[in-house]
Design a protein around this motif. Structure first.
Motif, short mmCIF file in Angstrom:
data_model
loop_
_atom_site.label_atom_id
_atom_site.label_comp_id
_atom_site.label_asym_id
_atom_site.label_seq_id
_atom_site.Cartn_x
_atom_site.Cartn_y
_atom_site.Cartn_z
N TYR A 175 0.86 -1.18 0.00
CA TYR A 175 0.00 0.00 0.00
C TYR A 175 0.90 1.24 0.00
O TYR A 175 1.81 1.34 0.82
N ARG A 178 1.86 2.98 3.19
CA ARG A 178 2.69 2.12 4.05
C ARG A 178 4.14 2.13 3.56
O ARG A 178 5.08 2.13 4.37
N GLU A 224 9.11 -13.52 6.26
CA GLU A 224 8.44 -12.87 7.38
C GLU A 224 8.42 -11.35 7.19
O GLU A 224 7.40 -10.70 7.44
N GLU A 226 8.47 -9.79 4.34
CA GLU A 226 7.51 -9.52 3.27
C GLU A 226 6.09 -9.50 3.82
O GLU A 226 5.28 -8.63 3.45
N LYS A 227 5.76 -10.43 4.70
CA LYS A 227 4.42 -10.47 5.28
C LYS A 227 4.13 -9.21 6.09
O LYS A 227 3.02 -8.66 6.04
N ILE A 228 5.13 -8.73 6.83
CA ILE A 228 4.93 -7.51 7.61
C ILE A 228 4.64 -6.33 6.69
O ILE A 228 3.73 -5.52 6.94
N THR A 230 3.52 -6.30 3.49
CA THR A 230 2.38 -6.40 2.58
C THR A 230 1.04 -6.51 3.31
O THR A 230 -0.01 -6.34 2.68
N ASP A 231 1.05 -6.79 4.61
CA ASP A 231 -0.19 -6.88 5.38
C ASP A 231 -0.41 -5.55 6.10
O ASP A 231 0.25 -5.25 7.10
N LYS A 232 -1.35 -4.75 5.60
CA LYS A 232 -1.55 -3.40 6.15
C LYS A 232 -2.10 -3.42 7.57
O LYS A 232 -2.10 -2.39 8.25
N ASP A 233 -2.54 -4.57 8.04
CA ASP A 233 -3.07 -4.66 9.41
C ASP A 233 -1.99 -4.97 10.44
O ASP A 233 -2.25 -4.90 11.64
N ARG A 234 -0.78 -5.30 9.97
CA ARG A 234 0.29 -5.60 10.91
C ARG A 234 1.04 -4.33 11.29
O ARG A 234 1.10 -3.37 10.51
#
Length: 371
Positions: A175, A178, A224, A226-228, A230-234
């Motif tokens: 995003y 972000r 890990e 990448e997940k942080i 790309t996940d806008k809720d983290r």
């Protein structure tokens, strides 16, 4: 004249897994970005007015008539590899060399891009990266990973995947707000000295087999991270804490990656509010990067006021040709009967090819008029 512009890079996670000795067996992964500090390469043909055939301007000025006399190994091998002669080349970079930002690989990518362009040859970013890896690792015999050449050629914030068959570049879809927050949370400092990474890289490579477990975990940290992102809720601050964990692991690969001076800088930054950080590149000095929440940045900058702070922004373009003025030119020794495929006829006021020119000449000979 050709001018290329190639970005420098900073690597966040996965350093060490980009050594062929590791990724050919276990696979490798790197998360890195390029940013708005660049290497510029200017190349043009050198007229035959001088008692030398090529002039090469880098940290010194070399005027040579034989490729074997070039002292800069990367320039010498690149010119031999692409059969370059009778050129004037100059090189400059926004930030110091040997400081962990991949300046050598950015130069290799930009130089090859310029050489292909002056020959009128298009080369993809993927092929540029492959040629730069071949130039540095095989032809020049330099030790190290392959992430720098790939990042400099492609540009952007990417996950780079490596295996025995080659590499794949996967841009991170984040995003936009972000991504700007990530950029704003990173502070870059120059520790005040540069170093040759060769000895550190050799030692790191020799330790790879004994550090397989650590490298496999560092490879997993790429996923890990990448997940942080790309996940806008983290919570984005998890990225900074993960950087800290990764740095402690990276230091275990080679005692020379850090020094007491670097450790002291790192601790000062942590006490002032930094969540994590790392020395960029092979280690031992150069630039150091920290993840710091916005409201703690003034405190960290005060704590590190003896270091040079370097603001930056992410970039996405990778290597590019920013000026292109080609010419028809044959180096000395090549066949001198090259003819163009098209001509502009001033009398007729239009372009013509060889067939049209021959027909017009025949008509004129037969007296059938200009048409």
């Amino acid at each position: 004249m050709i001018i290329t512009k190639t970005p420098l890079r900073m690597s966040f996670f996965g350093g060490g897994t980009d050594f062929p000795e590791f990724y050919c067996e276990h696979g490798g992964a790197v998360l890195s970005t390029t940013f708005d500090k660049f290497c510029y390469v200017h190349v043009r043909h050198l007229p035959r007015f001088f008692n030398y055939s090529s002039e090469l301007i880098h940290s010194e000025i070399e005027q040579v008539s034989n490729l074997k006399d070039i002292r800069h190994p990367l320039i010498r091998e690149a010119m031999k590899y692409l059969d370059m002669h009778e050129i004037r080349m100059s090189y400059e970079v926004d930030l110091p060399a040997r400081s962990g930002l991949g300046t050598s690989s950015s130069f290799a990518v930009g130089l090859l891009n310029a050489f292909h362009s002056i020959k009128g040859q298009y080369i993809s970013k993927e092929d540029l990266a492959k040629e730069a890896i071949h130039l540095e690792r095989d032809l020049c015999g330099e030790v190290g990973g392959v992430q720098d050449q790939i990042a400099a050629a492609h540009g952007g914030l990417n996950k780079i995947l490596l295996d025995a068959d080659g590499f794949r570049v996967e841009p991170l879809v984040i995003y936009p707000i972000r991504k700007r927050k990530l950029n704003a949370s990173l502070l870059l400092f120059f520790t005040g000295f540069s170093r040759y990474s060769f000895e550190i890289q050799v030692e790191t490579r020799s330790n790879l087999r004994d550090r397989t477990a650590e490298l496999l975990e560092m490879k997993e940290l790429v996923n890990e991270a990448e997940k942080i992102l790309t996940d806008k809720d983290r919570d984005l601050n998890e990225f900074g804490r993960l950087m800290d964990y990764n740095w402690q692991m990276k230091r275990s690969l080679n005692k020379d990656i850090s020094t007491s001076f670097i450790d002291e800088i790192y601790e000062r930054a942590k006490k002032a509010g930094a969540l994590g950080g790392k020395v960029l590149g092979a280690g031992g000095g150069g630039f150091i990067l920290f993840y710091v929440e916005l409201d703690k940045q003034a405190s960290v900058r005060r704590a590190l006021q003896d270091l040079l702070y370097v603001p930056f922004q992410f970039e996405t373009e990778g290597t590019s040709v920013i000026y292109y003025q080609p010419e028809t030119y044959l180096p000395q020794g090549k066949r001198a009967n090259l003819e163009d495929d098209v001509w502009f006829d001033d009398q007729q006021g239009y372009w013509m090819n060889r067939e049209m020119k021959e027909k017009l000449a025949k008509k004129r000979e037969e007296g059938e008029g200009k048409e």
